[in-house]
Enzyme design. Sequence first.
Site, PDB file in Angstrom:
ATOM      1  N   GLY A   1       0.733  -1.133  -0.098  1.00 30.66           N
ATOM      2  CA  GLY A   1       0.176  -0.028   0.093  1.00 30.66           C
ATOM      3  C   GLY A   1       0.734   1.278   0.049  1.00 30.66           C
TER       4      GLY A   1
ATOM      5  N   THR B   1       5.086  -7.191   4.188  1.00 34.09           N
ATOM      6  CA  THR B   1       4.522  -8.451   4.574  1.00 34.09           C
ATOM      7  C   THR B   1       4.213  -9.372   3.397  1.00 34.09           C
ATOM      8  OG1 THR B   1       3.486  -7.728   6.622  1.00 34.09           O
ATOM      9  CG2 THR B   1       2.596  -9.754   5.633  1.00 34.09           C
ATOM     10  N   CYS B   2       3.568  -9.143   2.445  1.00 37.11           N
ATOM     11  CA  CYS B   2       3.024  -9.495   1.243  1.00 37.11           C
ATOM     12  C   CYS B   2       4.278 -10.415   0.683  1.00 37.11           C
ATOM     13  CB  CYS B   2       2.026  -8.967   0.075  1.00 37.11           C
ATOM     14  SG  CYS B   2       1.642  -9.845  -1.125  1.00 37.11           S
TER      15      CYS B   2
ATOM     16  N   LYS C   1       4.435 -17.792   0.752  1.00 41.32           N
ATOM     17  CA  LYS C   1       3.359 -18.786   1.134  1.00 41.32           C
ATOM     18  C   LYS C   1       3.000 -19.589  -0.096  1.00 41.32           C
ATOM     19  CE  LYS C   1      -0.419 -17.485   1.237  1.00 41.32           C
ATOM     20  NZ  LYS C   1      -1.711 -16.465   1.327  1.00 41.32           N
TER      21      LYS C   1
ATOM     22  N   ALA D   1      10.804   5.164  11.231  1.00 45.71           N
ATOM     23  CA  ALA D   1      10.125   6.370  11.226  1.00 45.71           C
ATOM     24  C   ALA D   1       9.137   6.573  12.423  1.00 45.71           C
ATOM     25  CB  ALA D   1       9.647   7.222   9.956  1.00 45.71           C
TER      26      ALA D   1
ATOM     27  N   GLU E   1      -3.426 -22.568   5.630  1.00 43.27           N
ATOM     28  CA  GLU E   1      -2.604 -22.813   4.760  1.00 43.27           C
ATOM     29  C   GLU E   1      -1.242 -23.178   5.282  1.00 43.27           C
ATOM     30  OE1 GLU E   1      -4.248 -18.975   1.907  1.00 43.27           O
ATOM     31  OE2 GLU E   1      -2.551 -18.483   3.443  1.00 43.27           O
TER      32      GLU E   1
ATOM     33  N   THR F   1      -3.763  -7.754   0.600  1.00 38.23           N
ATOM     34  CA  THR F   1      -2.944  -6.994  -0.209  1.00 38.23           C
ATOM     35  C   THR F   1      -3.444  -6.025  -1.304  1.00 38.23           C
ATOM     36  OG1 THR F   1      -0.963  -8.408   0.341  1.00 38.23           O
ATOM     37  CG2 THR F   1      -0.731  -7.097  -1.654  1.00 38.23           C
TER      38      THR F   1
ATOM     39  N   HIS G   1     -16.557 -26.218 -22.097  1.00 36.23           N
ATOM     40  CA  HIS G   1     -16.771 -27.717 -21.517  1.00 36.23           C
ATOM     41  C   HIS G   1     -15.356 -28.531 -22.225  1.00 36.23           C
ATOM     42  CE1 HIS G   1     -18.280 -31.346 -20.416  1.00 36.23           C
ATOM     43  NE2 HIS G   1     -18.009 -32.018 -21.670  1.00 36.23           N
TER      44      HIS G   1
END
Length: 463
Positions: free
Chosen positions: A15, A42-43, A51, A116, A183, A312, A437
Amino acid sequence: MTFDYDLFVIGGGSGGVRAARIAAGEHGARVGLAEESRMGGTCVIRGCVPKKLMIFAAQAAQMADEMRGYGWCHAETGPFDWHFFREKLDEELNRLERAYTHNAEKSGVEIHHQRARLVDHHTVELADGSRKTAKHILIAVGGRPARIGIPGEELGLISDDLFLLEDLPRRALLVGGGFIACEFATILNGLGVDTMQAYRGDAVLRGFDREMREMASLQIQQLGVDLRLGLSPTRLEKDAGRIATHFDDGTVEHFDAVFFATGRQPYSWDLGLENTGVHRKESGAIEVDEWSQSSVPSIFAVGDVTNRVNLTPVAIREGHAFADTVFGGRARKVDHSLIASAVYLRPHELATIGLTEEQARLRGAADVYSAVFRPMRSMFAGLDARTLMKLLVDPETDKVLGCHIFGPDAGEMIQLAAIPITMGATKADFDATMAVHPTAAEELVTMRHPVRRIREETDPGAV
């Protein structure tokens, strides 16, 4: 007043980096950014990316079982080489971190690789003691794993630690029943670790559609994970080099590693927020309005630190909307009401968008369309994996209220299904769509008759 920057971003995750790049690269703002750990957040570094790569690794042994069902009678897998995988994983994460850094700097963002803290409404202090001023400050520091507050919990690990293990444990405990716990339990099991998962609820993945939760719980057990529902640890102790774990049913189990995957908390502590008057919720989340603006007009926040929808892509969209609104002259809000998500279990994923059956019952009446079947690929190989497709439809307007998929590549399918549902598609629109299909996804457009109609209840049961 003259400022050092038009925007200073605290946090170099998805972000924060998106907001910084758009503000600087597209709108010409002078932007500074501070990240105390690794660029990517983190992501990229300790979440979605590593992951998913571990999920791929964990699926390999099961692929050999499937191959034998297709005639590759001698297909076998040897022991998993964790050190080989870790080395490749580290190389990939380093590459991604370099890319995040390069792309931000190429857009004109000045990066400070240190922590910071806020000094006042327009000033931040870096870890080296220097101070920077900015007309606007954006907090995008994300969240951190939470523990459960039991004696000896310091002996346990958090989800971040899985990616840093020198060796895989022989026997491991996963505590929790959410995204991360489920997970990681399937990952460890797939990599050859004797895995137990303890969750206090009666089915994993609280908040998802009940039928999907039950399918997920069953699959986890069928994989060989020792899933213990209605069970929580009460104390951890060292015992001859292992971790003795006491549970609330009076039993004691021994593990080489205990992982807490019991939720995440906004990483809002020690940010100097007390110097600014920025309001926080009881959870620690920074309170923001629909424009991601805090109670202090010059300070904004996006992503998990606001605890709105902790995904995320949501943080990225919030960061982009913030930059366009404040620096691009294009006021944009983020609609958090309809967001697709996926849980990357194996072999079948769980993916969803919109209302669950329990939520639809609270809203009023809804028609339930569903199909449970063995996918062609699994059935031919002699595997008993089941797929579930489910649509919830408003009987008055015919609008599709929710879509839930449990099956192979469910995450890929829900991304495409999310487009028409976000546009307000009706069941008639799905019915008018020609099937492809043979695919599993064709069930979404071939379910003609509801299996039941649910009506409003005041007590929808466990959700």
